[in-house]
Design a protein around this motif. Structure first.
Motif, PDB file in Angstrom:
ATOM      1  N   LYS A   1      39.042  34.670  42.680  1.00  0.00           N
ATOM      2  CA  LYS A   1      39.074  33.310  43.222  1.00  0.00           C
ATOM      3  C   LYS A   1      40.281  32.534  42.717  1.00  0.00           C
ATOM      4  CE  LYS A   1      34.094  32.813  44.008  1.00  0.00           C
ATOM      5  NZ  LYS A   1      32.861  32.063  43.677  1.00  0.00           N
ATOM      6  N   ALA A   2      40.812  32.982  41.598  1.00  0.00           N
ATOM      7  CA  ALA A   2      42.008  32.343  41.028  1.00  0.00           C
ATOM      8  C   ALA A   2      43.291  32.908  41.628  1.00  0.00           C
ATOM      9  CB  ALA A   2      42.015  32.512  39.517  1.00  0.00           C
ATOM     10  N   ASN A   3      43.143  33.736  42.677  1.00  0.00           N
ATOM     11  CA  ASN A   3      44.296  34.350  43.356  1.00  0.00           C
ATOM     12  C   ASN A   3      45.117  35.235  42.413  1.00  0.00           C
ATOM     13  OD1 ASN A   3      43.745  33.200  45.934  1.00  0.00           O
ATOM     14  ND2 ASN A   3      44.604  31.260  45.218  1.00  0.00           N
ATOM     15  N   ARG A   4      44.412  36.010  41.633  1.00  0.00           N
ATOM     16  CA  ARG A   4      45.025  36.987  40.746  1.00  0.00           C
ATOM     17  C   ARG A   4      44.434  38.358  41.037  1.00  0.00           C
ATOM     18  NH1 ARG A   4      48.601  34.714  36.517  1.00  0.00           N
ATOM     19  NH2 ARG A   4      48.615  32.513  37.077  1.00  0.00           N
ATOM     20  N   ILE A   5      45.197  39.391  40.747  1.00  0.00           N
ATOM     21  CA  ILE A   5      44.701  40.764  40.847  1.00  0.00           C
ATOM     22  C   ILE A   5      44.943  41.439  39.503  1.00  0.00           C
ATOM     23  CG2 ILE A   5      44.982  43.020  41.946  1.00  0.00           C
ATOM     24  CD1 ILE A   5      45.829  41.612  44.488  1.00  0.00           C
ATOM     25  N   LYS A   6      43.895  41.921  38.901  1.00  0.00           N
ATOM     26  CA  LYS A   6      44.046  42.588  37.606  1.00  0.00           C
ATOM     27  C   LYS A   6      44.851  43.877  37.776  1.00  0.00           C
ATOM     28  CE  LYS A   6      39.823  40.783  35.498  1.00  0.00           C
ATOM     29  NZ  LYS A   6      40.590  39.930  34.562  1.00  0.00           N
ATOM     30  N   LYS A   7      45.756  44.128  36.870  1.00  0.00           N
ATOM     31  CA  LYS A   7      46.574  45.335  36.946  1.00  0.00           C
ATOM     32  C   LYS A   7      45.730  46.599  36.832  1.00  0.00           C
ATOM     33  CE  LYS A   7      50.892  43.228  35.431  1.00  0.00           C
ATOM     34  NZ  LYS A   7      52.014  43.212  34.458  1.00  0.00           N
ATOM     35  N   SER A   8      44.611  46.491  36.128  1.00  0.00           N
ATOM     36  CA  SER A   8      43.738  47.651  35.963  1.00  0.00           C
ATOM     37  C   SER A   8      43.123  48.109  37.281  1.00  0.00           C
ATOM     38  CB  SER A   8      42.625  47.325  34.964  1.00  0.00           C
ATOM     39  OG  SER A   8      41.845  46.225  35.408  1.00  0.00           O
TER      40      SER A   8
ATOM     41  N   ASP B   1      47.754  40.811  34.765  1.00  0.00           N
ATOM     42  CA  ASP B   1      47.452  40.603  36.176  1.00  0.00           C
ATOM     43  C   ASP B   1      48.693  40.290  37.011  1.00  0.00           C
ATOM     44  OD1 ASP B   1      48.086  37.910  35.713  1.00  0.00           O
ATOM     45  OD2 ASP B   1      46.001  37.280  35.581  1.00  0.00           O
ATOM     46  N   TYR B   2      48.489  40.339  38.318  1.00  0.00           N
ATOM     47  CA  TYR B   2      49.501  39.946  39.288  1.00  0.00           C
ATOM     48  C   TYR B   2      49.053  38.649  39.955  1.00  0.00           C
ATOM     49  CZ  TYR B   2      51.051  44.831  38.947  1.00  0.00           C
ATOM     50  OH  TYR B   2      51.485  46.041  38.497  1.00  0.00           O
ATOM     51  N   VAL B   3      50.019  37.877  40.454  1.00  0.00           N
ATOM     52  CA  VAL B   3      49.728  36.646  41.174  1.00  0.00           C
ATOM     53  C   VAL B   3      49.863  36.920  42.668  1.00  0.00           C
ATOM     54  CG1 VAL B   3      50.417  34.251  41.561  1.00  0.00           C
ATOM     55  CG2 VAL B   3      50.622  35.257  39.271  1.00  0.00           C
ATOM     56  N   VAL B   4      48.887  36.498  43.450  1.00  0.00           N
ATOM     57  CA  VAL B   4      48.928  36.654  44.898  1.00  0.00           C
ATOM     58  C   VAL B   4      49.679  35.475  45.501  1.00  0.00           C
ATOM     59  CG1 VAL B   4      47.541  36.856  47.003  1.00  0.00           C
ATOM     60  CG2 VAL B   4      46.742  37.893  44.872  1.00  0.00           C
TER      61      VAL B   4
END
Length: 307
Positions: A36-43, A81-84
């Motif tokens: 929901k925070a517009n992040r994608i965990k690198k894992s 993490d990555y930012v969307v």
């Protein structure tokens, strides 16, 4: 953050895709991993569940991550993490412009990210902006690309085999190879529908220049402002020749001829509600622009592309 492949300090990229071309639904599959925070965990791309999560093999998972980064769908955030990007949310959200990549403007947008901006797709930028021969083979591209790569002060030497694999993947992205093989090997790449490169005879390729009927005026204008901001953000005017022939320009990246670009510029003032205007006075053809918020303008033009 935008960066052109000719910018000072640019770090060239010639790998990461694992030789897989970008597939139609890959960006959506990556996008759907966001929080929901517009992040994608690198894992998400490396843990034991990644293969089951994406429904592809380990190397393809790595390729999906590469393409998400190369197309600016995601960018480096923290160490975890990555930012969307906002653009990704506008297009790929379930209620976005084109969540399932059915609109050709999504493929044009992706092509622009790769060949127009080229942050992690050096061969794409180089091929569409530096190669001017009427026809070419993959072998023809090897030495010129190696020479181009050698201009950058990289900490490690880029091998010939790495460049060759990148060339092959780039060309196959637009002109899929023919012949026998597994369905997975020869799945239609996302950019194949654009018709930008054709295999004239076996092993010999050519760009398809001319009007691009599936490229909307909104996306052309979106690319124009990206280009403008990269080469001279303070300028109030731009020459027609730069828009058609400049390295990284919409004309060159989209392989439009002069007449096709001119036709689009004729309606520029109406399309942009006066933010841009086209003039052709005493043989001086140029585009003028008023003071404006480039980010807001991009949002407007991206919205217009999908109307």
């Amino acid at each position: 953050m935008m960066i052109a492949a000719i910018s000072p300090g640019y770090i060239p990229h010639f790998s990461g895709h694992e030789t897989f071309t970008l597939r139609q639904m890959w960006l959506k599959k990556v996008f759907d991993q966001k929080t929901k925070a517009n992040r994608i965990k690198k894992s998400v791309f490396t843990d034991d569940e990644s293969i089951a999560r994406f429904g592809v093999g380990k190397n393809m998972v790595a390729s999906m991550r590469h393409w998400a980064l190369a197309t600016n769908l995601i960018s480096e955030g923290s160490s975890n993490d990555y930012v969307v990007s906002q653009r990704a949310q506008s297009i790929f959200a379930d209620d976005g412009f084109d969540p399932y990549s059915e609109n050709p403007n999504t493929a044009w947008f992706v092509h622009w990210q790769l060949a127009g901006l080229g942050a992690r797709s050096t061969t794409w930028f180089w091929l569409f902006n530096k190669v001017t021969a009427p026809t070419f083979t993959k072998a023809d591209l090897e030495k010129p690309l190696a020479d181009f790569a050698a201009k950058f002060n990289t900490k490690r030497r880029i091998s010939v085999s790495t460049l060759n694999r990148d060339i092959d993947t780039c060309v196959r992205s637009y002109a899929p190879r023919s012949g026998s093989g597994s369905p997975e090997d020869f799945a239609e790449p996302m950019l194949g529908e654009l018709g930008l490169i054709a295999e004239e005879t076996k092993g010999t390729f050519a760009f398809r220049r001319g009007p691009k009927h599936t490229l909307s005026s909104g996306l052309f204008n979106y690319a124009l402002i990206d280009y403008w901001e990269l080469i001279d953000p303070a300028a109030s005017s731009m020459a027609f020749e730069s828009i058609v022939y400049g390295e990284g320009s919409p004309g060159r990246v989209f392989k439009l001829d002069e007449e096709s670009v001119a036709e689009r510029l004729f309606s520029l003032e109406e399309d942009t509600s006066g933010a841009f205007s086209w003039t052709d006075t005493s043989g001086l053809r140029q585009v003028l622009r008023k003071s404006w918020d480039s980010s807001a303008f991009r949002n407007r033009m991206l919205t217009k592309a999908y109307e």
